[in-house]
Design an enzyme around this catalytic site. Structure first.
Site, short mmCIF file in Angstrom:
data_model
loop_
_atom_site.label_atom_id
_atom_site.label_comp_id
_atom_site.label_asym_id
_atom_site.label_seq_id
_atom_site.Cartn_x
_atom_site.Cartn_y
_atom_site.Cartn_z
N ASP A 266 -24.26 56.63 -1.48
CA ASP A 266 -23.47 56.02 -2.43
C ASP A 266 -22.26 55.53 -1.39
OD1 ASP A 266 -21.68 54.73 -4.13
OD2 ASP A 266 -21.69 56.33 -5.62
N GLU A 466 -14.73 53.68 -12.12
CA GLU A 466 -14.70 54.85 -11.26
C GLU A 466 -13.08 55.45 -11.59
OE1 GLU A 466 -16.52 54.61 -7.44
OE2 GLU A 466 -17.37 52.53 -8.08
C1 BGC Z 1 -16.71 48.08 -3.91
C2 BGC Z 1 -17.38 48.97 -4.97
C3 BGC Z 1 -17.45 50.38 -4.66
C4 BGC Z 1 -16.28 51.13 -4.51
C5 BGC Z 1 -16.11 52.55 -3.81
C6 BGC Z 1 -15.34 48.83 -3.71
O1 BGC Z 1 -14.58 48.19 -2.76
O2 BGC Z 1 -16.48 46.91 -4.39
O3 BGC Z 1 -18.61 48.62 -5.31
O4 BGC Z 1 -17.82 51.12 -5.70
O5 BGC Z 1 -15.44 50.20 -3.53
O6 BGC Z 1 -15.05 53.18 -3.82
C1 BGC Z 2 -20.40 53.33 -7.18
C2 BGC Z 2 -21.92 53.20 -7.28
C3 BGC Z 2 -22.13 51.91 -7.01
C4 BGC Z 2 -21.65 51.59 -5.54
C5 BGC Z 2 -22.13 50.09 -4.98
C6 BGC Z 2 -20.10 53.20 -5.62
O1 BGC Z 2 -18.60 53.26 -5.41
O2 BGC Z 2 -20.27 54.87 -7.32
O3 BGC Z 2 -22.13 53.50 -8.53
O4 BGC Z 2 -23.60 51.57 -7.06
O5 BGC Z 2 -20.45 51.88 -5.36
O6 BGC Z 2 -21.05 49.25 -5.77
#
Ligand code: BGC
Ligand code: BGC
Length: 786
Positions: A266, A466
């Protein structure tokens, strides 16, 4: 593989994000994969045209196949969060989020949704989605609850493999992983839905049996269905981060579960493993992870990994295993024989984005996901000939209806024009009522022009993703939401009210359930809001068009502290149990419910107004320029109209975990509370207002202050310039200002509508990640107290 150099092998295992990697980089570094994270878009345009995505896919592919400077032609694969349809792309069909799909209990429908998502994803060139999420969320305070199908492992085990089959095609069939399908990612392995207190990226402290029977329920059937990748989770298992957990990644997933695809990481998840950084983590490879997601850290990670392989710290056999697994999926997809993305079967067929047949399936999903909780006196279904009022801020609101992971990461900041192929809930009512000869009116605030026969009030949570959606308890907006008041006002006018609640989880709704005559949980329905009218309205012939079908996939709480009251548990005591859902033939009466949330309303208040770079639920971030003009913040970047104050999202240990403020004149950063906070007790008790700050620039003579506001002419301010000058530059410090000082300076701490503000002058550059009332801090600002 035999012909590949070590450099090429290491490159195959690393994934960079399009926000920092260019096609030209790929020619030099030969990375195996790229991704577009939730906040990454071609040209940084969140609503970029589908063509821009496809062009970029072609550009990356061309470089990965270019051997003019040596290197082997190995097609790059592009992963994207197509988590409820191809949800990063304007015009795509947007299906209900998984919580709604869970309520349908319909695997055939889910399979069809997967198939359509794959088709739409292929039009823009990507061959890989980071879905489905098979979390089994146990604590509804978790901000990702809506990404899981159910709190019940049985429902997840039933629906996840159907989604995998829809997305990839049926394993063994001729069309498996062909140009009409995409590769799946079953995520997040393992225990993401089981963290203590529902904390995102937290620690899962359950037994191995619970890990196996609850949290792993979706993996076994999804792997059997042919899932090609699994994503490691951010959470820890008893303190050990999953990205470094060899026993679970290798021992359980690869060996016991016989998973033959590859494990992707991730977003900088490897960097959280003990002893690792985002750019250096041999441990994650050793634990069994095959492709770290290194969005902005890919170059550093590539270099350190190469060194670790050369030194033997990462065994060659382990690297080979990772590369083999990755290449195998590329072969299974036939990618070595395929032309560039735009020339594949569906490349550029943008008419398929939001195609009528696709939208019809999404609309069916909306209908089947709605759960009826109350229907006093059989108010529903409504006659389309009646005078119907649509009220509430969710009635005509695609942003709210589609939730997080929609065009932007948080799903915020979008506008109606970003959804060309979509109907709001109001659109559905308007169309059907007018076709039947009835009268409908839309008034968000409930101020109708003609008194209606019935009102439908649509309200709910604003979008989040998130950790930004984590809650302290199951209260829906602390204090006055405005929605309950709206329902009550309409009732006082003698109008029957149907409440339609948009949310990513069940929340404590007793007051709204009491106030409304009928109550529908509509989750996050996506682009097809018209599906709501299909069920709530009778047909022109007076007959029910569609009965309710949805059954709760999460238990509904009786009190706001029932965060983790799940089916099958000891002391299970929900308001509506797992599986509940009325149909029209059922008696829908509900006796008056207690309006005691079960928590001390003061305890419900967390005194946390800003966290991980964002205003917490119930608070708003506002920038005020030198010219006095104020703007409320929805995007991670903003500049006041006069240019005197600019804000950018910056990273802490988590992505976008803080905001940096650059002052080019006198400006103010305000954190406002939607309802005034009473910190009287805290003030007497020597509590501090604590801001976690980082000084990035502080020119001599610059001014800075922290203050609190308490209504029009009421505030208290303390200078912090001297304190900041003593802090180490570039390091995070929890700066504490005693609340008593702010009271001495003039604040009435019993009614703070602006618990925090930060004033700066030209040249000051300061980052802020958190604001809380606490007794815990690193540096005390000296100020007079009485
Ligand atoms: C991204 C997300 C990612 C997240 C992680 C964002 O800047 O666009 O895809 O899940 O950061 O904390
Ligand atoms: C998220 C994932 C996601 C990834 C890419 C992460 O922060 O936990 O679920 O697929 O970002 O965007």
């Amino acid at each position: 593989m035999a012909k590949m150099t070590i450099e090429e092998k290491v490159g195959q295992t690393i994934q960079g994000d399009i926000s920092t990697i260019t096609p030209a980089d790929l020619r030099n570094y030969r990375l195996g994969s790229i991704l577009a994270g939730g906040g990454s878009d071609p040209g940084n345009v969140y609503n970029a045209a589908p063509k821009a995505w496809l062009d970029l896919a072609d550009a990356f592919w061309e470089e990965s196949m270019d051997t003019s400077r040596g290197g082997k032609a190995i097609p790059v694969i592009w992963g994207i969060d197509a988590v409820h349809g191809q949800s990063n792309i304007v015009g795509a069909t947007l299906f209900p989020h998984n919580i709604g799909l869970g309520a349908t209990r319909n695997p055939d429908l889910i399979r069809e949704i997967g198939r359509i998502t794959a088709v739409e994803t292929r039009t823009t060139g990507m061959e890989w989605t980071f879905a489905p999420t098979v979390a089994v969320p146990q604590d509804d305070r978790w901000g990702r609850t809506y990404e899981g199908y159910s709190e019940n492992p049985g429902v997840v085990a039933m629906l996840a493999p159907a989604m995998v089959e829809g997305l990839q095609g049926k394993a063994g069939a001729k069309d498996f992983l062909d140009d009409h399908h995409v590769m799946t990612t079953v995520k997040h392995f393992l225990g993401d839905g089981g963290t203590t207190n529902g904390k995102d990226q937290g620690n899962t402290e359950v037994s191995e049996a619970v890990m196996r029977d609850v949290h792993a329920a979706g993996y076994v059937p999804s792997i059997a269905a042919g899932a090609q990748s699994v994503m490691a989770s951010y959470n820890s298992f008893h303190g050990e981060k999953m990205h470094g957990h060899q026993g679970l990644l290798t021992g359980v997933l690869k060996e016991r579960m016989n998973f033959g695809g590859f494990i992707v990481g991730d977003w900088n998840g490897h960097g959280q493993v003990k002893g690792c950084t985002n750019t250096d983590c041999a441990q994650t490879y050793i634990a069994g992870l095959d492709m770290p997601m290194a969005p902005d850290s890919w170059k550093g990670l590539y270099e350190s990994t190469l060194a670790h392989v050369k030194s033997g710290a990462i065994p060659m056999a382990r690297l080979d295993d990772a590369v083999r697994r990755i290449l195998r999926t590329k072969f299974r997809m036939g990618l070595f024989e395929k032309p560039k993305p735009s020339q594949r079967a569906l490349g550029g067929k943008f008419e398929l984005l939001g195609a009528p047949a696709h939208r019809a399936v999404a609309r069916q999903a909306v209908r089947e996901s709605l759960v009826l909780l109350k229907n006093q006196g059989g108010l529903l279904p409504l006659s389309p000939n009646a005078k119907i009022l649509l009220a509430g801020d969710g009635a005509d609101n695609l942003t709210k209806q589609t939730g997080g992971w929609t065009l932007t990461w948080q799903g915020d900041g979008t506008k109606r024009a970003d959804f060309p192929n979509a109907d709001s809930i109001w659109d559905g009512f308007r169309q059907q009522v007018s076709a039947a000869g009835g009268k409908s009116e839309l008034a968000k605030d409930g101020k109708y022009t003609t008194k209606p026969d019935v009102a439908v009030v649509v309200f709910g949570e604003d979008p989040y993703a998130e950790f930004q959606g984590d809650l302290p308890n199951l209260m829906f907006k602390a204090g006055k939401s405005g929605d309950l008041e709206l329902i009550k006002k309409l009732k006082a006018d003698g109008i029957p009210v149907v409440a339609v609640f948009l949310s990513g989880r069940p929340l404590w709704m007793n007051r709204e359930l009491n106030a409304a005559d009928a109550f529908v949980a509509a989750w996050l329905p996506g682009s097809e809001g018209a599906g709501v009218a299909d069920v709530l309205l009778r047909g022109k012939d007076g007959k029910t068009q569609h009965d309710f079908h949805g059954k709760l996939s999460y238990s509904w709480p009786k009190r706001a502290d029932q965060n983790d009251n799940n089916f099958g548990q000891r002391n299970y005591d929900p308001l509506f149990p797992f599986g509940f859902g009325l149909r029209y033939a059922d008696k829908g009466e509900l006796a008056a419910l207690s309006e005691d949330p079960g928590i001390d309303p003061d305890a419900a208040r967390t005194n946390l107004w800003f966290d991980n770079g964002v205003a917490t639920t119930g608070s708003t971030l506002r920038l005020v320029g030198a010219d006095g003009k104020a703007m409320d913040i929805v995007h991670p970047m903003a500049t006041t109209t006069d240019g005197s104050l600019a804000m950018t999202a910056i990273n802490t240990t988590i992505q976008e975990g803080a905001r940096q403020f650059v002052f080019k004149g006198d400006g103010v950063v305000e954190v406002r509370s939607n309802t005034p906070v009473d910190l009287g007790r805290e003030t007497n008790g020597d509590v501090f207002l604590v801001a976690t700050v980082r000084v990035d620039a502080l020119p001599a003579g610059a001014k800075a202050a922290i203050g609190t506001g308490c209504g029009a002419a009421c505030k208290g301010e303390v200078q912090i310039g001297d304190a900041l000058a003593k802090l180490p530059k570039g390091e995070w410090t929890r700066l504490g200002v005693q609340l008593k000082c702010l009271r001495v300076a003039g604040a009435d701490t019993g009614k703070l509508d602006m618990p925090f503000y930060l004033r700066g002058s030209n040249g000051v550059q300061l980052a802020l990640s958190k604001v809380v009332a606490s007794t815990d801090f690193d540096y005390k600002v000296e100020c007079p107290i009485r």
